[in-house]
Structure formats: C-alpha cells, structure tokens
Write a protein that holds these residues in place. Sequence first.
Motif, PDB file in Angstrom:
ATOM      1  N   SER A 189     -13.654 -25.204 -19.209  1.00 26.44           N
ATOM      2  CA  SER A 189     -14.320 -26.171 -20.080  1.00 26.44           C
ATOM      3  C   SER A 189     -15.829 -25.993 -20.173  1.00 26.44           C
ATOM      4  O   SER A 189     -16.460 -25.293 -19.383  1.00 26.44           O
ATOM      5  CB  SER A 189     -14.020 -27.592 -19.579  1.00 26.44           C
ATOM      6  OG  SER A 189     -14.751 -27.864 -18.390  1.00 26.44           O
ATOM      7  N   ILE A 232      -0.380 -20.066 -31.037  1.00 22.03           N
ATOM      8  CA  ILE A 232      -0.297 -21.458 -31.460  1.00 22.03           C
ATOM      9  C   ILE A 232       0.886 -21.628 -32.404  1.00 22.03           C
ATOM     10  O   ILE A 232       1.305 -20.679 -33.071  1.00 22.03           O
ATOM     11  CB  ILE A 232      -1.599 -21.944 -32.134  1.00 22.03           C
ATOM     12  CG1 ILE A 232      -1.887 -21.159 -33.421  1.00 22.03           C
ATOM     13  CG2 ILE A 232      -2.764 -21.861 -31.169  1.00 22.03           C
ATOM     14  CD1 ILE A 232      -2.991 -21.769 -34.248  1.00 22.03           C
ATOM     15  N   TYR A 239      -0.887 -26.548 -30.084  1.00 22.99           N
ATOM     16  CA  TYR A 239      -2.083 -26.601 -30.921  1.00 22.99           C
ATOM     17  C   TYR A 239      -3.241 -25.755 -30.404  1.00 22.99           C
ATOM     18  O   TYR A 239      -4.162 -25.459 -31.159  1.00 22.99           O
ATOM     19  CB  TYR A 239      -2.575 -28.055 -31.021  1.00 22.99           C
ATOM     20  CG  TYR A 239      -1.587 -29.006 -31.637  1.00 22.99           C
ATOM     21  CD1 TYR A 239      -1.334 -28.997 -33.002  1.00 22.99           C
ATOM     22  CD2 TYR A 239      -0.910 -29.926 -30.842  1.00 22.99           C
ATOM     23  CE1 TYR A 239      -0.427 -29.880 -33.568  1.00 22.99           C
ATOM     24  CE2 TYR A 239       0.002 -30.818 -31.396  1.00 22.99           C
ATOM     25  CZ  TYR A 239       0.238 -30.782 -32.757  1.00 22.99           C
ATOM     26  OH  TYR A 239       1.136 -31.660 -33.307  1.00 22.99           O
ATOM     27  N   SER A 240      -3.244 -25.397 -29.134  1.00 26.37           N
ATOM     28  CA  SER A 240      -4.439 -24.819 -28.512  1.00 26.37           C
ATOM     29  C   SER A 240      -4.305 -23.324 -28.282  1.00 26.37           C
ATOM     30  O   SER A 240      -3.278 -22.845 -27.795  1.00 26.37           O
ATOM     31  CB  SER A 240      -4.712 -25.503 -27.170  1.00 26.37           C
ATOM     32  OG  SER A 240      -4.965 -26.871 -27.348  1.00 26.37           O
ATOM     33  N   HIS A 257      -3.490 -30.658 -24.951  1.00 28.96           N
ATOM     34  CA  HIS A 257      -4.085 -30.207 -26.205  1.00 28.96           C
ATOM     35  C   HIS A 257      -5.358 -30.959 -26.567  1.00 28.96           C
ATOM     36  O   HIS A 257      -5.646 -31.160 -27.752  1.00 28.96           O
ATOM     37  CB  HIS A 257      -3.057 -30.331 -27.340  1.00 28.96           C
ATOM     38  CG  HIS A 257      -1.816 -29.541 -27.115  1.00 28.96           C
ATOM     39  ND1 HIS A 257      -1.828 -28.169 -27.006  1.00 28.96           N
ATOM     40  CD2 HIS A 257      -0.536 -29.915 -26.943  1.00 28.96           C
ATOM     41  CE1 HIS A 257      -0.600 -27.738 -26.809  1.00 28.96           C
ATOM     42  NE2 HIS A 257       0.205 -28.769 -26.757  1.00 28.96           N
ATOM     43  N   ARG A 258      -6.125 -31.358 -25.574  1.00 29.94           N
ATOM     44  CA  ARG A 258      -7.346 -32.090 -25.881  1.00 29.94           C
ATOM     45  C   ARG A 258      -8.286 -31.245 -26.738  1.00 29.94           C
ATOM     46  O   ARG A 258      -8.469 -30.042 -26.510  1.00 29.94           O
ATOM     47  CB  ARG A 258      -8.069 -32.514 -24.609  1.00 29.94           C
ATOM     48  CG  ARG A 258      -9.325 -33.348 -24.903  1.00 29.94           C
ATOM     49  CD  ARG A 258      -9.889 -34.015 -23.687  1.00 29.94           C
ATOM     50  NE  ARG A 258      -8.990 -35.003 -23.105  1.00 29.94           N
ATOM     51  CZ  ARG A 258      -8.757 -36.214 -23.608  1.00 29.94           C
ATOM     52  NH1 ARG A 258      -9.342 -36.576 -24.760  1.00 29.94           N
ATOM     53  NH2 ARG A 258      -7.957 -37.056 -23.002  1.00 29.94           N
ATOM     54  N   LEU A 259      -8.877 -31.892 -27.736  1.00 33.07           N
ATOM     55  CA  LEU A 259      -9.933 -31.299 -28.549  1.00 33.07           C
ATOM     56  C   LEU A 259     -11.109 -32.257 -28.467  1.00 33.07           C
ATOM     57  O   LEU A 259     -11.049 -33.375 -28.969  1.00 33.07           O
ATOM     58  CB  LEU A 259      -9.475 -31.134 -30.002  1.00 33.07           C
ATOM     59  CG  LEU A 259     -10.404 -30.317 -30.909  1.00 33.07           C
ATOM     60  CD1 LEU A 259     -10.392 -28.842 -30.525  1.00 33.07           C
ATOM     61  CD2 LEU A 259     -10.011 -30.474 -32.379  1.00 33.07           C
ATOM     62  N   GLY A 264     -11.302 -28.021 -24.435  1.00 27.72           N
ATOM     63  CA  GLY A 264     -10.543 -27.616 -25.601  1.00 27.72           C
ATOM     64  C   GLY A 264     -11.147 -26.460 -26.374  1.00 27.72           C
ATOM     65  O   GLY A 264     -12.197 -25.913 -26.032  1.00 27.72           O
ATOM     66  N   ASP A 265     -10.468 -26.088 -27.445  1.00 29.61           N
ATOM     67  CA  ASP A 265     -10.780 -24.864 -28.176  1.00 29.61           C
ATOM     68  C   ASP A 265     -12.179 -24.816 -28.773  1.00 29.61           C
ATOM     69  O   ASP A 265     -12.732 -23.724 -28.972  1.00 29.61           O
ATOM     70  CB  ASP A 265      -9.758 -24.655 -29.305  1.00 29.61           C
ATOM     71  CG  ASP A 265      -8.429 -24.099 -28.819  1.00 29.61           C
ATOM     72  OD1 ASP A 265      -8.309 -23.807 -27.610  1.00 29.61           O
ATOM     73  OD2 ASP A 265      -7.510 -23.964 -29.640  1.00 29.61           O
ATOM     74  N   SER A 295      -9.128 -25.197 -35.643  1.00 28.67           N
ATOM     75  CA  SER A 295      -9.265 -26.519 -35.018  1.00 28.67           C
ATOM     76  C   SER A 295      -9.459 -27.627 -36.050  1.00 28.67           C
ATOM     77  O   SER A 295      -9.107 -28.780 -35.798  1.00 28.67           O
ATOM     78  CB  SER A 295     -10.451 -26.521 -34.041  1.00 28.67           C
ATOM     79  OG  SER A 295     -11.694 -26.551 -34.734  1.00 28.67           O
ATOM     80  N   ARG A 298      -6.644 -29.939 -36.982  1.00 29.96           N
ATOM     81  CA  ARG A 298      -6.173 -30.903 -35.983  1.00 29.96           C
ATOM     82  C   ARG A 298      -6.916 -32.218 -36.179  1.00 29.96           C
ATOM     83  O   ARG A 298      -8.062 -32.360 -35.748  1.00 29.96           O
ATOM     84  CB  ARG A 298      -6.382 -30.337 -34.579  1.00 29.96           C
ATOM     85  CG  ARG A 298      -5.637 -29.052 -34.345  1.00 29.96           C
ATOM     86  CD  ARG A 298      -6.090 -28.341 -33.074  1.00 29.96           C
ATOM     87  NE  ARG A 298      -5.886 -29.145 -31.876  1.00 29.96           N
ATOM     88  CZ  ARG A 298      -6.248 -28.755 -30.655  1.00 29.96           C
ATOM     89  NH1 ARG A 298      -6.839 -27.576 -30.478  1.00 29.96           N
ATOM     90  NH2 ARG A 298      -6.023 -29.543 -29.619  1.00 29.96           N
ATOM     91  N   THR A 304      -5.147 -33.916 -30.994  1.00 34.81           N
ATOM     92  CA  THR A 304      -6.480 -33.915 -30.386  1.00 34.81           C
ATOM     93  C   THR A 304      -6.569 -34.742 -29.101  1.00 34.81           C
ATOM     94  O   THR A 304      -7.501 -34.558 -28.316  1.00 34.81           O
ATOM     95  CB  THR A 304      -7.519 -34.485 -31.364  1.00 34.81           C
ATOM     96  OG1 THR A 304      -7.184 -35.846 -31.659  1.00 34.81           O
ATOM     97  CG2 THR A 304      -7.565 -33.674 -32.658  1.00 34.81           C
TER      98      THR A 304
END
Length: 393
Positions: A189, A232, A239-240, A257-259, A264-265, A295, A298, A304
Amino acid sequence: MIILDENIETTVWTAHETIISSPVPDDSLLNGKLGMILYYHSMFLAYQRSEFADRAYQLLEEIFAGLNSGSTALSGASLGNGACGLTYAVTLLKKNGFLDTDLRAELGELDAYLHQTALQEIEKDHLDYLHGAFGIIWYFTERLPDPVIQAYLEQIIHKLYERRVVTDQGTWFRNYIIDPAEKEEINFSLSHGQCAFLCILCDLLEKGIAENKVRYLLMEGLRFIKGRLQQIDFQHQQYSFFPLSMSPDGSMPPMNHRLAWCYGDLNEALLFYKAGHLLHDQHMIKFADLIGSTSIMRQNTEATLCTDSHFCHGTAGLAQFYHTLYRHTGWDKYNTAREYWGTATARLLARDIDARLFAGKENSLLVGLTGPVLVLSSLITNEELPWTGVFLL
C-alpha cells in the motif's frame, strides 16, 4: 468546468464550523494541531481569508511553546504523530513564504534527532511511511538541497540498502510497527507499504541522492510489484490487478478489492506513473494507464468498498487521487472521475455529519472532517492546495 450541487458550499462551511468547535486531541500531524496548521494554511490559500493564516500561526506558536517547556503532545519522531510532522509543517510554511526563518538554524537539532532515529528504525524494520523511517526520509527530500540533509540521506540509504530483501522476483522491504508478525507480510500500500517506499525512492533518484543504490532499489522493487499482477474479471467480482498484501512464500489472504487512498490499484497506478515519467519509460507509463483507466469503471460499493466521505478509505481520497493522476497525464477521463467522486463526497459528507460519523475525530486529516473539506474546497475554488503532499499526492 466542474459543476457541483449548489448546496455544496453550505455543507463545506457546516463541516468547517464543526471542525473549529471541536477539541484538538494532541499536537500531531495526522490528528492534532500540526494537521490543523496544514488545514488552516490550505484554507487560507483557497479562500484568502486572513483569519485562517492567523490561526495557523497561532497553533504553530502553541506547539513550539509546548516543545520549549517540555510539555509537547508530540510522540516520538514519526511523520504522523511525532517530531517529523513538526519539521515538515515548518518546511512547508517556509516554502510557501509564510515563515521567514532559517530552517537549518531552527530545525538543526530536530533534524539530527530524526537522522539518528531513522537509522535505528531501519535497523528494526520500522519503515512505515506514516509511523516509521520512510516518513523521515520523505521529509528530508523536502529539505533538499541542503548539504547536511544530503549527508543524512546518503547514510540512511546505505542502511536501507543493507536491509532490503532480495528474491528472484525483485526486492522488497520488511515493515512492522506494532505486531512483529507483520514483519513477514509484504504490504503493497501507499499508507504502509511498498508503493509508498518506491514513490519516495523516485523522489530521491530525481534529486540525485545515492543514485546507484536508489536506482537499484527502485528498479528491483518495481520488478517485484509488477510480478504480482493478477487477472481481473469484473463479471466474477475480481476487480483488482494487485493484492493488498502477501506472504513471502507467495500466499495471499482472501482478495480485498478496496479502492482508496490507503490501499488498492490506484497506489500502483501512481507509482508506475511516477517511475515511468522519471525513467522516460513508455512501457511503464502504458502499464499505469491500464491500471488507472480500468479503475475508473469501479464506481459501486462492491467494487471499491467505499461507503463514506473519509479521505483515507472513502470518496474524498478517491477524488483527490484522480486529480493527482490527471496532473500526471492530462487525461480528461481522470478529471471526470474526480468530478464523480467529488460529487459523491459532497453528498456523503452531509449525510456523515448528520450521522456523527466523525465524532471525536473531527480534526483528523486522515479519517476526520478536514480531509473532505479540503478536497471539496479545492474543487470549489480550483486551487491546488499543499496539504496533499503529506499523502504523496
């Protein structure tokens, strides 16, 4: 042209009144008076109201008075909670012409303390950006050019180089702050892991510090992260592109899949844009384009995990992040994403205030009201505000 709901300014000033009427728990950058100095400084730049500048000066005087009397509420050396947050705030105000002071004379003793602490923290693998050695390293990059600071950084990088973890897939850095078990987790992160470390190495390389070692650490770190790329599949809720963390043996926890700003991405997109532009590597920039543009699709809670207006893990952080990607690329699609998440922040902020979501942490830049207010103030006034630098944006 960004068009926000006509009630947004009312929401912003309602939040502001809540902020200024709430007690400030300590002197720290993340949650206390130093964070409020950044808040008032940025609000002054946004709205040109002199009372904001006056309040920033007053808070700074209070912190120095406490420091001189031995009653400071700062804790340790870290950027988030300690002395490094103070030295950074002073440096920022000096750079923006709000302080007329000799930084070396004013901060020399604290800088020496931070230098020694960084070396000790690296030896213990306390590398965390917000709470460990890399926050100090980042602050020192903000102080360049200065021959004393450069010498500090060269010693720190030598120590950092010795602590790298070398694998066939590239290099990574251990990091733990509370639980020693975290030492063997590879965190990717911007808040606590490899993306922050490598973004700061980009800054060091750009400024020519310990160039051979820094270039090696950066290139091998980028190789390690890129090797973690996953397929993905939106249809099956994958999603990631990148995991949030993994074990050294390659095993990963269940996908999250946190954005957000914190994880996240978008963290990887920023890293590869910074590195690609610095190294003039079009393949790296195209890779960042893929991550960042994907991204944008999303936009719901499932994709997210974004449910509120927080900066750290909410919509405010997303709005600011897309603005940063827009500055790196000039892509209108990133500006559109900023508008989308800015509008979401405006809507959710009013709801979150009514629900007292921020009760007891109103003054926190990271998880309080101040982050959303500053993000929206930048949208309203179309001003670049300097507080985002502390979050590497």
